[in-house]
Each structure stands twice: as C-alpha cells, then as structure tokens.
Design a protein around this motif. Structure first.
Motif, PDB file in Angstrom:
ATOM      1  N   ASN A 153      38.723  42.924  37.404  1.00  0.00           N
ATOM      2  CA  ASN A 153      39.784  43.578  38.159  1.00  0.00           C
ATOM      3  C   ASN A 153      40.663  44.473  37.290  1.00  0.00           C
ATOM      4  OD1 ASN A 153      38.939  41.971  40.441  1.00  0.00           O
ATOM      5  ND2 ASN A 153      40.019  40.261  39.508  1.00  0.00           N
ATOM      6  N   GLN A 154      41.098  43.956  36.153  1.00  0.00           N
ATOM      7  CA  GLN A 154      41.936  44.753  35.266  1.00  0.00           C
ATOM      8  C   GLN A 154      41.190  45.981  34.767  1.00  0.00           C
ATOM      9  OE1 GLN A 154      45.036  44.488  34.600  1.00  0.00           O
ATOM     10  NE2 GLN A 154      45.704  42.381  34.940  1.00  0.00           N
ATOM     11  N   LEU A 155      39.949  45.804  34.394  1.00  0.00           N
ATOM     12  CA  LEU A 155      39.151  46.927  33.896  1.00  0.00           C
ATOM     13  C   LEU A 155      38.925  47.964  34.994  1.00  0.00           C
ATOM     14  CD1 LEU A 155      37.530  48.200  31.624  1.00  0.00           C
ATOM     15  CD2 LEU A 155      35.565  46.813  32.322  1.00  0.00           C
ATOM     16  N   ALA A 156      38.654  47.497  36.211  1.00  0.00           N
ATOM     17  CA  ALA A 156      38.445  48.419  37.324  1.00  0.00           C
ATOM     18  C   ALA A 156      39.706  49.206  37.634  1.00  0.00           C
ATOM     19  CB  ALA A 156      37.979  47.650  38.559  1.00  0.00           C
ATOM     20  N   LEU A 157      40.867  48.523  37.578  1.00  0.00           N
ATOM     21  CA  LEU A 157      42.134  49.195  37.854  1.00  0.00           C
ATOM     22  C   LEU A 157      42.432  50.241  36.789  1.00  0.00           C
ATOM     23  CD1 LEU A 157      44.418  49.142  39.929  1.00  0.00           C
ATOM     24  CD2 LEU A 157      45.610  47.507  38.483  1.00  0.00           C
ATOM     25  N   LYS A 158      42.205  49.906  35.531  1.00  0.00           N
ATOM     26  CA  LYS A 158      42.422  50.867  34.456  1.00  0.00           C
ATOM     27  C   LYS A 158      41.457  52.036  34.579  1.00  0.00           C
ATOM     28  CE  LYS A 158      45.702  48.745  32.148  1.00  0.00           C
ATOM     29  NZ  LYS A 158      47.055  49.356  31.989  1.00  0.00           N
ATOM     30  N   THR A 159      40.216  51.750  34.916  1.00  0.00           N
ATOM     31  CA  THR A 159      39.224  52.816  35.083  1.00  0.00           C
ATOM     32  C   THR A 159      39.609  53.751  36.215  1.00  0.00           C
ATOM     33  OG1 THR A 159      37.483  51.325  34.287  1.00  0.00           O
ATOM     34  CG2 THR A 159      36.790  53.292  35.480  1.00  0.00           C
ATOM     35  N   MET A 160      40.086  53.186  37.330  1.00  0.00           N
ATOM     36  CA  MET A 160      40.521  54.010  38.449  1.00  0.00           C
ATOM     37  C   MET A 160      41.669  54.920  38.051  1.00  0.00           C
ATOM     38  SD  MET A 160      42.020  52.797  42.156  1.00  0.00           S
ATOM     39  CE  MET A 160      40.453  52.205  42.752  1.00  0.00           C
ATOM     40  N   GLN A 161      42.618  54.383  37.306  1.00  0.00           N
ATOM     41  CA  GLN A 161      43.755  55.196  36.879  1.00  0.00           C
ATOM     42  C   GLN A 161      43.327  56.289  35.920  1.00  0.00           C
ATOM     43  OE1 GLN A 161      46.308  52.164  35.271  1.00  0.00           O
ATOM     44  NE2 GLN A 161      47.072  51.513  37.283  1.00  0.00           N
ATOM     45  N   TRP A 166      46.366  43.163  43.902  1.00  0.00           N
ATOM     46  CA  TRP A 166      46.739  41.751  44.086  1.00  0.00           C
ATOM     47  C   TRP A 166      45.785  40.812  43.364  1.00  0.00           C
ATOM     48  CZ3 TRP A 166      43.274  38.518  46.365  1.00  0.00           C
ATOM     49  CH2 TRP A 166      42.374  39.027  47.308  1.00  0.00           C
ATOM     50  N   ARG A 167      44.538  41.233  43.145  1.00  0.00           N
ATOM     51  CA  ARG A 167      43.630  40.371  42.395  1.00  0.00           C
ATOM     52  C   ARG A 167      43.982  40.341  40.917  1.00  0.00           C
ATOM     53  NH1 ARG A 167      37.431  41.272  44.322  1.00  0.00           N
ATOM     54  NH2 ARG A 167      37.168  40.589  42.165  1.00  0.00           N
ATOM     55  N   ALA A 168      44.491  41.471  40.396  1.00  0.00           N
ATOM     56  CA  ALA A 168      44.836  41.554  38.974  1.00  0.00           C
ATOM     57  C   ALA A 168      46.301  41.224  38.712  1.00  0.00           C
ATOM     58  CB  ALA A 168      44.534  42.958  38.446  1.00  0.00           C
ATOM     59  N   GLU A 169      47.055  40.892  39.780  1.00  0.00           N
ATOM     60  CA  GLU A 169      48.477  40.572  39.668  1.00  0.00           C
ATOM     61  C   GLU A 169      49.244  41.707  38.979  1.00  0.00           C
ATOM     62  OE1 GLU A 169      49.282  36.760  38.037  1.00  0.00           O
ATOM     63  OE2 GLU A 169      47.871  35.711  39.348  1.00  0.00           O
ATOM     64  N   THR A 170      48.966  42.923  39.419  1.00  0.00           N
ATOM     65  CA  THR A 170      49.693  44.101  38.948  1.00  0.00           C
ATOM     66  C   THR A 170      50.665  44.501  40.038  1.00  0.00           C
ATOM     67  OG1 THR A 170      47.781  44.834  37.663  1.00  0.00           O
ATOM     68  CG2 THR A 170      49.475  46.472  38.142  1.00  0.00           C
ATOM     69  N   TRP A 171      51.958  44.378  39.749  1.00  0.00           N
ATOM     70  CA  TRP A 171      52.950  44.513  40.817  1.00  0.00           C
ATOM     71  C   TRP A 171      53.701  45.841  40.773  1.00  0.00           C
ATOM     72  CZ3 TRP A 171      51.092  40.989  43.568  1.00  0.00           C
ATOM     73  CH2 TRP A 171      50.724  39.741  43.054  1.00  0.00           C
TER      74      TRP A 171
END
Length: 284
Positions: free
Chosen positions: A213-221, A242-247
């Motif tokens: 999840n964290q890697l996917a979110l960083k990749t998307m950004q 919400w899966r990576a708890e990034t608020w």
C-alpha cells in the motif's frame, strides 16, 4: 414553477423539495414526466429540448457528483414506462421523451456503478444510432470492458471485439487477477519509454493488489508528477489512503466513493479528539 402555474399542488412542493434532498431525488422523475405530459402536442417540444439540453450538459461535465448522474438516469428509466401522448413515433416512442445520447448515459451509468443499466443504454445507443454517424468503437469497447468486469457474466468479457490487442491483453490480465504478469507487462512499457497513462495506472493497481500500500501510494504520487501522467480515479487513492493509514489526502466526497467515505471515517477516528466531531463525520 411551470407545474405550479397549472396545478397549485405542485407550487406547494417547492419549499419541501428545497429542504429535503432525498425526497427531491425520488420525486424528480415524476415531476419531469408530469411536466412533459402536461404540455400540449404543439408545445411539447420546447420543455423537452430544454430538459434534454440541461441533462446532456450535466452528463458531459467531468466533475459532477455521482448522485446527479443517478438522478438523471432515474428520470430516463422512469419515462421508459410511459408512452408520450399524441405521439406518432410508434411502439418505441417511450424511448423518445428526451433527446439524450444513450452512449453518454451508458458511460455515466458505469460511473454510478449501475452496470446492467449501462448495458441497457449501450444496446439502445446501438439500436438508435444513425448508420451514417461516426462510429464510437473505442468508447463502446471501454464501456463494455467496465461492464463485464463488474457483472456476473465472466465469459462476456472475452466476446468483446476489439482492434486494440494491447489494451485487450492488459484488461484481460486485470480481469483474471494475474497481477504478477500485469506488473511485468506494464513495467516493460515503462522501462522502454513507450508507456501510456494506462501503464502507470496498471503498475499502481498491481502494487495495490499485492498489498504494497505505501509503495503503491508513493508510486501514484510520483507518476502523477511525471510526464507519463495518470488517469487513476480518486477511488484507488482513498483505498490506498485508509489501508496505508495516510491521513493527509485531500478531502473530496464529490463522487461518493465507498473508499472516500471509509477513509474520512477512519481518519476522524484516528485524528479527532472530540467524540462529537467523530460522530458528525460518521453521520456525514
């Protein structure tokens, strides 16, 4: 106002509808039908054109909330149960109350997660489309792929005729949840420098499916700021949030996605100190 001039009953509904959105959504198809039905046969085309033009403009606008799509679709489906008075268009006149592109309705039905309704509109678009009109092959393919990826008809996906074999192969990997192959497929195009926005989205979806999840979110950004670009909707972004708890994702409930609503609810529980604020967010 137009209905209120004919019947005082409709005039009294105006303040009620302004204060109750749910009731307004439910009664909109009935009011639209009443307005079209009250018009005489000689004057009926005027409100029909006005309503058709307004609905079409709403459907073509990109940043419309999903409930608006659903409201217009409900109007069209409701009108199909009735035959226009003094109409000479034959047995299929119930589809001619309004002049709205059925292909456009089908795309908006997909955005509303009404996939069987989208298929109905797509068939109507094919039936009523002028043979001399320009074809909508790629748009129709995209709608069909979305429909068969979400309804309980797995074999229909493989029956879609397409001229873009690369796109079909990528969608097939996603449809069959072969995310390891999809990751290598999209990654190869990124490494070769010939990637499109669908390849960047495919990489993010693959990482999301793997649970990174964290890697996917960083990749998307990173991809959103890259020249490749990204057409990914906010749905996956909120799911990753919400899966990576990034608020710290921007708050946007315009499309009413379940991922967005769940994200905001969990963020309120995680960050807010006041139980009253948390309860307010949950009810919202």
């Amino acid at each position: 106002q137009a209905l209120g001039a004919r019947d005082p009953f409709f005039a009294s509904l105006s303040p009620v509808l302004q204060s109750d959105r749910t009731l307004a959504e439910e009664i909109l198809p009935v009011l639209t039908h009443s307005l079209l039905q009250f018009e005489s046969s000689s004057d009926r085309s005027k409100p029909s054109k006005i309503i058709s033009a307004y609905f079409s403009s709403v459907l073509t606008y990109e940043d419309v909330a999903t409930p608006c799509y659903r409201a217009i679709i409900s109007v069209v489906l409701h009108l199909r149960h009735f035959h226009p008075p003094n109409n000479s268009k034959g047995a299929l006149a119930h589809d001619k109350w309004l002049d709205i592109d059925f292909s456009l309705l089908s795309r908006c039905a997909v955005k509303s997660n009404a996939y069987t309704t989208a298929f109905l509109f797509l068939e109507l678009a094919s039936e009523y489309r002028d043979s001399e009109a320009s074809p909508h092959g790629s748009a129709t393919e995209d709608i069909l792929f979305e429909i068969y990826s979400h309804i309980d008809e797995p074999d229909g996906f493989y029956g879609i005729q397409t001229d873009d074999l690369r796109n079909f192969f990528a969608r097939r990997l996603h449809h069959e949840n072969q995310w390891d192959k999809a990751f290598r497929f999209h990654g190869a195009f990124v490494e070769s420098g010939s990637a499109t926005s669908s390849d960047s989205d495919g990489i993010v979806q693959s990482l999301y499916a793997f649970g990174f999840n964290q890697l996917a979110l960083k990749t998307m950004q990173n991809l959103s700021a890259d020249s490749i670009g990204s057409t990914q909707s906010s749905t996956l972004a909120y799911n990753l949030g919400w899966r990576a708890e990034t608020w710290d994702l921007p708050e946007n409930l315009g499309n009413n996605h379940s991922g967005a609503t769940l994200y905001l609810a969990l963020r309120a529980v995680f960050r807010e100190r006041s139980p009253h604020v948390v309860d307010t967010v949950l009810r919202r």
